[in-house]
Design a protein around this motif. Structure first.
Motif, PDB file in Angstrom:
ATOM      1  N   GLU A   1     -23.318  12.596   9.851  1.00 50.06           N
ATOM      2  CA  GLU A   1     -24.543  13.048  10.289  1.00 50.06           C
ATOM      3  C   GLU A   1     -25.331  13.823  10.536  1.00 50.06           C
ATOM      4  O   GLU A   1     -25.708  14.657   9.978  1.00 50.06           O
TER       5      GLU A   1
ATOM      6  N   VAL B   1     -27.796  16.641   8.266  1.00 54.97           N
ATOM      7  CA  VAL B   1     -28.701  17.009   9.846  1.00 54.97           C
ATOM      8  C   VAL B   1     -28.638  19.128   9.325  1.00 54.97           C
ATOM      9  O   VAL B   1     -29.852  19.422   9.021  1.00 54.97           O
TER      10      VAL B   1
ATOM     11  N   LYS C   1     -36.328  14.869  10.220  1.00 56.15           N
ATOM     12  CA  LYS C   1     -36.835  14.187  10.672  1.00 56.15           C
ATOM     13  C   LYS C   1     -35.272  12.752  10.722  1.00 56.15           C
ATOM     14  O   LYS C   1     -34.839  12.847   9.415  1.00 56.15           O
ATOM     15  N   TYR C   2     -34.914  12.366  11.497  1.00 57.13           N
ATOM     16  CA  TYR C   2     -33.246  12.053  11.271  1.00 57.13           C
ATOM     17  C   TYR C   2     -33.357  10.733  12.849  1.00 57.13           C
ATOM     18  O   TYR C   2     -32.803  11.405  13.822  1.00 57.13           O
ATOM     19  N   ASP C   3     -33.248   9.576  12.303  1.00 60.53           N
ATOM     20  CA  ASP C   3     -32.882   8.421  13.590  1.00 60.53           C
ATOM     21  C   ASP C   3     -31.260   8.220  12.983  1.00 60.53           C
ATOM     22  O   ASP C   3     -30.705   7.071  12.893  1.00 60.53           O
ATOM     23  N   GLY C   4     -30.512   9.212  13.329  1.00 59.34           N
ATOM     24  CA  GLY C   4     -28.435   8.673  12.741  1.00 59.34           C
ATOM     25  C   GLY C   4     -28.061   7.581  14.219  1.00 59.34           C
ATOM     26  O   GLY C   4     -28.689   7.687  15.494  1.00 59.34           O
ATOM     27  N   GLU C   5     -27.002   7.515  14.374  1.00 56.01           N
ATOM     28  CA  GLU C   5     -26.245   6.276  15.457  1.00 56.01           C
ATOM     29  C   GLU C   5     -26.022   7.173  16.526  1.00 56.01           C
ATOM     30  O   GLU C   5     -25.943   7.587  17.695  1.00 56.01           O
TER      31      GLU C   5
ATOM     32  N   LYS D   1     -30.096  12.365  16.661  1.00 51.49           N
ATOM     33  CA  LYS D   1     -31.855  11.538  16.438  1.00 51.49           C
ATOM     34  C   LYS D   1     -32.343  13.233  16.236  1.00 51.49           C
ATOM     35  O   LYS D   1     -32.120  14.110  18.198  1.00 51.49           O
ATOM     36  N   ILE D   2     -33.415  13.473  14.779  1.00 52.79           N
ATOM     37  CA  ILE D   2     -33.993  14.777  14.958  1.00 52.79           C
ATOM     38  C   ILE D   2     -35.546  14.756  14.653  1.00 52.79           C
ATOM     39  O   ILE D   2     -35.599  13.386  13.785  1.00 52.79           O
ATOM     40  N   ASN D   3     -36.081  15.117  15.493  1.00 49.53           N
ATOM     41  CA  ASN D   3     -37.558  14.594  15.749  1.00 49.53           C
ATOM     42  C   ASN D   3     -38.978  15.807  14.841  1.00 49.53           C
ATOM     43  O   ASN D   3     -39.397  16.289  15.558  1.00 49.53           O
TER      44      ASN D   3
END
Ligand code: F42
Length: 332
Positions: A116, A120, A131-135, A138-140
């Motif tokens: 991850e 990123v 925008k990254y919705d990982g385990e 979380k990047i917004n």
């Protein structure tokens, strides 16, 4: 074959700058600076090196995705790239369990975290809003406010799953090993990863990040490597020790000798516990000809870069110059 050199930032900045400039003059193409919380900050030192050198590529060897956010890693390595005129490389690995315990970090899900973090970091270095919705991460919509440029990402790896992941998502892999047996074993995971990601091996840098000790006098070179090799033996996973036929009894002797060294100052005992086989398995030590012979063996297993790691030799300055004069030219 490319040549790199590792330095631990456990010296004053001007001493580190001196050695890295010497390495650049001696023909090394990469310098990798280790990253542990207790040493000087890796990016502060890389800034000094970026300003003090002209062509050597430079980066952390290796940082980790636990003690700072991947957004900070992206910003820091992009800054080094800007200061150095495009010479930055990023080495990132799972980090070191022992030092993490000291700063209260639990070493969880290293594979997931590396995967991850690299995704990123690559997103941020590309200049786009991420925008990254990982385990784990979380990047917004984060975005760097300056151009990062092209920065290769190498992954520090030993275990089969991390080796495969490195091949899948990295531009190279930094493997803490010195012996062809280790690279023959690693090659299986690397090839699996390259195949899974449909990548060609030509562009992938397989780096032997080795303990090295070079001197015109073989005994002096090998004696200088004993303490480093003792730590490697004491920290090596069972699978690696078995691969090299190092008995538990011999390993326990090394661990006991290290313990005596720390508690009673008996460092000579460490030298006695480290065998010739251990030196051969866990370091590249000897005369320039010995080292050239080992590098040729490593090249046959697919290694494309050799990093001279600690101790480099009994006299660091002389050994760097000796590698530059009698080893690197043999591979040009
Ligand atoms: N570590 C530092 O902290 N600082 C340094 O400066 C540094 C330099 C360095 C240079 C070269 C190098 O190769 C390593 C270096 N390291 C340094 C060490 C590095 O950070 C790692 O500790 C080292 O590479 C060991 O990592 P590894 O590749 O063996 O990976 C570990 C995590 C491992 O155990 N991997 C196994 C494997 O097969 O790859 C198992 C992985 C695992 O835990 N899997 C679990 C599972 O369920 O499968 C979890 C899965 C998940 O989601 O994570």
């Amino acid at each position: 074959m490319k040549f790199g050199i590792e330095f631990v930032p456990d010296v004053k900045f001007y001493e580190l700058e001196y050695y890295v400039r010497l390495a650049e003059e001696s023909g090394f193409e990469y310098t990798w600076i280790t990253d542990h919380y207790n040493n000087r900050n890796v990016y502060s030192m890389l800034t000094i090196l970026a300003l003090g050198t002209k062509k050597i590529k430079l980066g952390p060897g290796v940082t980790n995705p636990y003690h700072i956010s991947p957004a900070l890693t992206a910003s820091a390595i992009a800054t080094i790239n800007e200061i150095s005129g495009g010479r930055a490389v990023l080495g990132i690995g799972a980090g070191d369990k022992v030092t993490f315990e000291r700063i209260g970090i639990s070493w969880e899900k290293p594979l997931t975290r590396i995967k991850e973090a690299v995704e990123v970091i690559r997103g941020l270095l590309s200049g786009k809003a991420v925008k990254y919705d990982g385990e784990i991460f979380k990047i917004n919509g984060a975005r760097l406010s300056f151009k990062a440029g092209e920065i290769p990402i190498y992954i520090g790896a030993q275990g089969p799953k991390m080796l495969q992941l490195a091949a899948e998502i990295g531009d190279g892999v930094l493997i803490n090993a010195s012996h062809p047996r280790d690279f023959d074993e690693a090659r299986k995971s690397i090839e699996a990863g390259l195949q899974k990601a449909n990548k060609s091996k030509e562009k992938f840098d397989v780096v032997a990040y080795a303990s090295m000790s070079v001197d015109k006098n073989r005994d002096n070179a090998r004696n200088a490597a004993k303490v480093v090799v003792a730590f490697i033996v004491a920290g090596s996973p069972e699978t690696v020790l078995q691969r090299h036929g190092i008995s538990n009894e011999a390993v326990n002797k090394v661990k006991e000798a290290l313990n005596n060294a720390f508690t009673k100052g008996d460092w000579a005992g460490v030298g006695k516990a480290v065998t010739d086989e251990m030196l051969d398995c866990f370091s590249i030590s000897g005369t320039p000809d010995d080292v050239v012979e080992r590098i040729n063996q490593l090249a046959k297993t697919g290694v494309t870069q050799v990093v001279a790691g600690s101790p480099i030799g009994p006299d660091k300055k002389k050994s760097i110059q000796l590698i530059g004069k009698e080893i690197i030219p043999k591979f040009k």
